[in-house]
Design an enzyme around this catalytic site. Structure first.
Site, short mmCIF file in Angstrom:
data_model
loop_
_atom_site.label_atom_id
_atom_site.label_comp_id
_atom_site.label_asym_id
_atom_site.label_seq_id
_atom_site.Cartn_x
_atom_site.Cartn_y
_atom_site.Cartn_z
CB CYS A 99 28.84 -6.92 -15.69
SG CYS A 99 27.43 -5.90 -16.90
CD GLU A 100 23.41 -1.71 -13.39
OE1 GLU A 100 22.94 -1.68 -13.56
OE2 GLU A 100 23.70 -1.71 -12.05
CG HIS A 101 23.52 -4.62 -18.35
ND1 HIS A 101 24.61 -3.29 -18.89
CD2 HIS A 101 22.49 -3.09 -17.70
CE1 HIS A 101 24.40 -2.32 -18.22
NE2 HIS A 101 23.56 -2.22 -17.59
CG HIS A 102 25.95 -9.79 -19.18
ND1 HIS A 102 25.96 -8.04 -19.95
CD2 HIS A 102 24.27 -9.74 -20.15
CE1 HIS A 102 25.10 -7.96 -21.25
NE2 HIS A 102 24.27 -9.50 -21.56
CD GLN A 140 35.11 1.16 -16.21
OE1 GLN A 140 35.07 0.01 -17.01
NE2 GLN A 140 36.08 1.80 -16.98
CG HIS A 168 33.64 -4.29 -18.61
ND1 HIS A 168 32.44 -3.80 -17.91
CD2 HIS A 168 33.97 -2.93 -18.48
CE1 HIS A 168 32.47 -2.52 -16.82
NE2 HIS A 168 33.57 -2.49 -17.96
CB CYS A 170 29.56 -8.45 -19.73
SG CYS A 170 30.27 -7.20 -19.89
#
Length: 214
Positions: A99-102, A140, A168, A170
């Site tokens: 995941c590019e956020h976490h 995704q 995910h 996250c």
């Protein structure tokens, strides 16, 4: 919908190798040491002394997709198909992404189908395209669009269908902490987008004989 897909991933970004400006090995290892200290642990203790080097090596492997061009994987096609022009489906392509956020794992399966227009591509190449995009920081939704777009643009088939279902971490490891929750995304181009019947056929074939779950 096409405009939304293109906005998620402009053509130049998914067709070409991304430009990178990587720091040195020493800078990477120093950054990992800082993160280890941030956790409250001692980066100089025996079990962590070599961790910065291991993390740097692992990152090069897990994010190797930045060094690969998916359009090149699809470059070799075959036209001796005896007139075959019906659905080609590669399903249950297992992948691991982040995941590019976490920067925590996304674990799932991709199902990719296309309607050839006089030529086909090696089945392993489709799986390779999935892996290339998976080995980058992702959402995704964007990954689903990227896979469909590059196949459509390079092979120019009559249509492409992509469905991804994934868990995910996250959501499982932090925040709401809901283990086992699965996210499903899909996108269609060409004949699949224009024909609900083709969409249903694709989805029916994906589900037939499959035991999904992560």
């Amino acid at each position: 919908m096409d405009a939304v897909i293109k906005k998620l991933m402009p053509k130049a970004d998914y067709m070409e190798k991304p430009a990178t400006d990587r720091p040195s090995q020493a800078e990477v290892e120093a950054a990992v040491r800082t993160l280890l200290r941030w956790t409250g642990d001692n980066p100089d203790r025996e079990g962590l002394v070599d961790t910065p080097k291991r993390v740097a090596k692992a990152f090069r492997e897990m994010f190797s997709g930045y060094d690969m061009c998916p359009s090149e994987e699809l470059g070799r096609t075959f036209e001796e198909v005896a007139g075959y022009d019906d659905l080609v489906l590669i399903k249950d392509i297992n992948f691991h992404s982040h995941c590019e956020h976490h920067m925590v794992p996304i674990i799932g399966k991709a199902h990719v189908g296309y309607l050839p227009d006089g030529k086909v591509v090696g089945l392993s190449k489709i799986a390779r395209v999935v892996d290339i995009f998976a080995h980058r920081l992702q959402t995704q939704e964007a990954m689903t669009a990227q896979i469909a777009n590059v196949i459509q643009d390079v092979l120019n088939p009559r249509g492409v269908a992509v469905m991804i279902e994934a868990e995910h971490m996250c959501m499982a490891m932090r925040g709401i902490r809901k283990q086992g929750s699965t996210t499903l995304t899909s996108t269609f181009t060409g004949a699949f987008k224009d024909s609900p019947e083709e969409q249903i056929r694709f989805l029916t074939m994906v589900r037939s004989g499959s035991a999904h779950g992560f």
